[in-house]
Design a protein around this motif. Sequence first.
Motif, mmCIF file in Angstrom:
data_model
loop_
_atom_site.group_PDB
_atom_site.id
_atom_site.type_symbol
_atom_site.label_atom_id
_atom_site.label_comp_id
_atom_site.label_asym_id
_atom_site.label_seq_id
_atom_site.Cartn_x
_atom_site.Cartn_y
_atom_site.Cartn_z
ATOM 1 N N TYR A 134 0.684 -1.209 0.041
ATOM 2 C CA TYR A 134 0.033 -0.182 -0.039
ATOM 3 C C TYR A 134 0.714 1.186 0.106
ATOM 4 C CZ TYR A 134 -4.407 -2.476 0.463
ATOM 5 O OH TYR A 134 -5.468 -3.099 0.230
ATOM 6 N N GLY A 135 1.995 1.289 0.676
ATOM 7 C CA GLY A 135 2.961 2.148 0.588
ATOM 8 C C GLY A 135 3.336 2.445 -0.929
ATOM 9 N N TYR A 136 3.610 1.579 -1.492
ATOM 10 C CA TYR A 136 3.874 1.976 -2.929
ATOM 11 C C TYR A 136 2.864 2.319 -4.007
ATOM 12 C CZ TYR A 136 8.224 -0.732 -2.658
ATOM 13 O OH TYR A 136 9.780 -0.897 -2.198
ATOM 14 N N GLN A 137 1.573 1.920 -3.695
ATOM 15 C CA GLN A 137 0.671 2.441 -4.154
ATOM 16 C C GLN A 137 0.226 3.892 -3.660
ATOM 17 O OE1 GLN A 137 -3.153 0.145 -3.661
ATOM 18 N NE2 GLN A 137 -4.212 1.944 -3.883
ATOM 19 N N GLU A 138 0.405 4.222 -2.527
ATOM 20 C CA GLU A 138 0.332 5.761 -2.396
ATOM 21 C C GLU A 138 1.459 6.752 -2.914
ATOM 22 O OE1 GLU A 138 0.788 5.731 2.177
ATOM 23 O OE2 GLU A 138 -1.240 4.899 2.283
ATOM 24 N N ARG A 139 2.453 6.010 -2.967
ATOM 25 C CA ARG A 139 3.600 6.896 -3.830
ATOM 26 C C ARG A 139 3.017 6.947 -5.061
ATOM 27 N NH1 ARG A 139 6.775 4.395 -0.177
ATOM 28 N NH2 ARG A 139 7.284 2.528 -1.264
ATOM 29 N N SER A 140 2.631 5.999 -5.870
ATOM 30 C CA SER A 140 2.311 5.852 -7.202
ATOM 31 C C SER A 140 1.123 6.957 -7.506
ATOM 32 C CB SER A 140 1.852 4.518 -7.613
ATOM 33 O OG SER A 140 1.400 4.734 -9.118
ATOM 34 N N GLU A 141 0.041 7.179 -6.500
ATOM 35 C CA GLU A 141 -0.887 8.047 -6.501
ATOM 36 C C GLU A 141 -0.323 9.427 -6.386
ATOM 37 O OE1 GLU A 141 -3.456 7.352 -3.505
ATOM 38 O OE2 GLU A 141 -4.200 5.305 -4.324
ATOM 39 N N LYS A 142 0.582 9.672 -5.383
ATOM 40 C CA LYS A 142 1.303 11.079 -5.545
ATOM 41 C C LYS A 142 2.127 11.499 -6.749
ATOM 42 C CE LYS A 142 4.213 13.635 -2.043
ATOM 43 N NZ LYS A 142 5.159 13.550 -1.079
ATOM 44 N N ILE A 143 2.636 10.640 -7.163
ATOM 45 C CA ILE A 143 3.440 10.851 -8.500
ATOM 46 C C ILE A 143 2.520 10.997 -9.368
ATOM 47 C CG2 ILE A 143 5.249 10.145 -9.983
ATOM 48 C CD1 ILE A 143 6.341 8.526 -7.767
ATOM 49 N N LEU A 144 1.557 10.365 -9.647
ATOM 50 C CA LEU A 144 0.519 10.640 -10.864
ATOM 51 C C LEU A 144 -0.269 11.965 -10.372
ATOM 52 C CD1 LEU A 144 -1.104 9.843 -13.153
ATOM 53 C CD2 LEU A 144 -2.629 8.335 -11.751
ATOM 54 N N ALA A 145 -0.554 12.256 -9.319
ATOM 55 C CA ALA A 145 -1.125 13.566 -9.165
ATOM 56 C C ALA A 145 -0.458 14.615 -9.617
ATOM 57 C CB ALA A 145 -1.500 13.698 -7.533
ATOM 58 N N GLY A 146 0.736 14.718 -9.364
ATOM 59 C CA GLY A 146 1.827 15.531 -9.678
ATOM 60 C C GLY A 146 1.905 15.831 -11.192
ATOM 61 N N ALA A 147 1.451 14.675 -12.125
ATOM 62 C CA ALA A 147 1.631 14.777 -13.479
ATOM 63 C C ALA A 147 0.211 15.356 -14.020
ATOM 64 C CB ALA A 147 1.811 13.455 -14.272
ATOM 65 N N LEU A 148 -0.614 15.300 -13.195
ATOM 66 C CA LEU A 148 -2.185 15.637 -13.604
ATOM 67 C C LEU A 148 -2.475 16.968 -13.410
ATOM 68 C CD1 LEU A 148 -4.442 12.441 -12.237
ATOM 69 C CD2 LEU A 148 -3.944 13.062 -14.533
ATOM 70 N N GLY A 149 -1.639 17.503 -12.413
ATOM 71 C CA GLY A 149 -1.721 19.012 -12.049
ATOM 72 C C GLY A 149 -1.762 19.283 -10.490
ATOM 73 N N GLU A 150 -2.580 20.250 -9.974
ATOM 74 C CA GLU A 150 -2.228 20.391 -8.616
ATOM 75 C C GLU A 150 -3.677 20.541 -7.822
ATOM 76 O OE1 GLU A 150 -0.267 24.281 -8.440
ATOM 77 O OE2 GLU A 150 1.488 23.665 -9.042
ATOM 78 N N GLY A 151 -3.612 20.453 -6.813
ATOM 79 C CA GLY A 151 -4.806 20.448 -5.924
ATOM 80 C C GLY A 151 -5.598 19.126 -5.611
ATOM 81 N N ALA A 152 -6.776 19.438 -4.790
ATOM 82 C CA ALA A 152 -7.483 17.881 -4.499
ATOM 83 C C ALA A 152 -7.901 17.480 -5.741
ATOM 84 C CB ALA A 152 -8.817 18.492 -3.625
ATOM 85 N N GLY A 153 -8.286 18.088 -6.743
ATOM 86 C CA GLY A 153 -9.065 17.599 -7.865
ATOM 87 C C GLY A 153 -8.036 16.431 -8.457
ATOM 88 N N ALA A 154 -6.668 16.935 -8.525
ATOM 89 C CA ALA A 154 -5.425 15.812 -9.020
ATOM 90 C C ALA A 154 -5.330 14.711 -8.310
ATOM 91 C CB ALA A 154 -4.188 16.909 -9.312
ATOM 92 N N ARG A 155 -5.414 14.829 -6.784
ATOM 93 C CA ARG A 155 -5.094 13.995 -5.951
ATOM 94 C C ARG A 155 -6.134 12.843 -5.926
ATOM 95 N NH1 ARG A 155 -3.416 18.278 -2.856
ATOM 96 N NH2 ARG A 155 -5.198 18.299 -1.529
ATOM 97 N N LEU A 156 -7.604 13.458 -5.997
ATOM 98 C CA LEU A 156 -8.470 12.549 -6.013
ATOM 99 C C LEU A 156 -8.791 11.794 -7.365
ATOM 100 C CD1 LEU A 156 -11.399 14.950 -4.654
ATOM 101 C CD2 LEU A 156 -10.598 12.600 -3.679
ATOM 102 N N ALA A 157 -8.345 12.412 -8.350
ATOM 103 C CA ALA A 157 -8.465 11.667 -9.899
ATOM 104 C C ALA A 157 -7.134 10.735 -9.870
ATOM 105 C CB ALA A 157 -8.136 12.698 -10.943
ATOM 106 N N ALA A 158 -6.089 10.880 -9.227
ATOM 107 C CA ALA A 158 -4.896 9.987 -9.175
ATOM 108 C C ALA A 158 -5.340 8.785 -8.455
ATOM 109 C CB ALA A 158 -3.728 10.610 -8.694
ATOM 110 N N GLY A 159 -6.039 8.983 -7.283
ATOM 111 C CA GLY A 159 -6.539 8.000 -6.011
ATOM 112 C C GLY A 159 -7.256 7.109 -7.161
ATOM 113 N N GLN A 160 -8.526 7.557 -7.841
ATOM 114 C CA GLN A 160 -9.282 6.683 -8.406
ATOM 115 C C GLN A 160 -8.724 5.708 -9.659
ATOM 116 O OE1 GLN A 160 -13.300 8.684 -9.070
ATOM 117 N NE2 GLN A 160 -12.383 10.386 -8.032
#
Length: 213
Positions: A134-160
């Motif tokens: 799960y730690g690896y998954q969380e880091r993957s989400e964080k890196i993807l969120a950075g590629a998608l943009g900034e803010g809560a929207g990017a983090r939510l999209a990356a998580g989904q």
Amino acid sequence: MSGDTGDMGLRERKKQRMYQAISEAAIGLFLEKGFDKVSVAEVAAAAEISKPTLFRYFPTKEDLVLHRFADHEDEAARVVAGRGEGVTPLAALRAHFLDGLERRDPVTGLNDHPAVLAFHRLLYGTPSLVARAYGYQERSEKILAGALGEGAGARLAAGQIVAVQRILAMENWRRIAEGESADEVWRDAVDAAELGFRQLESGLGALGYFEGQ
């Protein structure tokens, strides 16, 4: 200057080879005896290094196994960053996942090679490894969120997105672990991936998140 760069490249390659050698030695022992029955000292001995050296490369015993996923942590982000002009992030990720299914990439769960099945049984059959993953998954989400943009929207999209890809892969692996071949599962795996990405597009698109991207 070029000599320094070459030296740095050589050192990095040697370091990566060491990571690989230690991890493969450990996984071999874990597959043979079971994760909980192999000590770190045994792994160090098999890799012909000291325990302190091993811990410099791998802070935890679980990391010896999950090193195989290290190169995939930023994979989704790289796909998004490298997409063609006019291609949305979801379209790029969908195409990449479908290509992985076609290639029987183990990350998609659609691979019935005995060695891959043995590794997945080790991973998903060991609670401490599942928790560490799960730690690896969380880091993957964080890196993807950075590629998608900034803010809560990017983090939510990356998580989904990461969650959908994980669920698709787990379902493929479950069916193969129960005795079906990769070829037998492939068509359903493609249909499920198409459905998953349509649902992502519908949900995230309704929020206007990918408009103009």
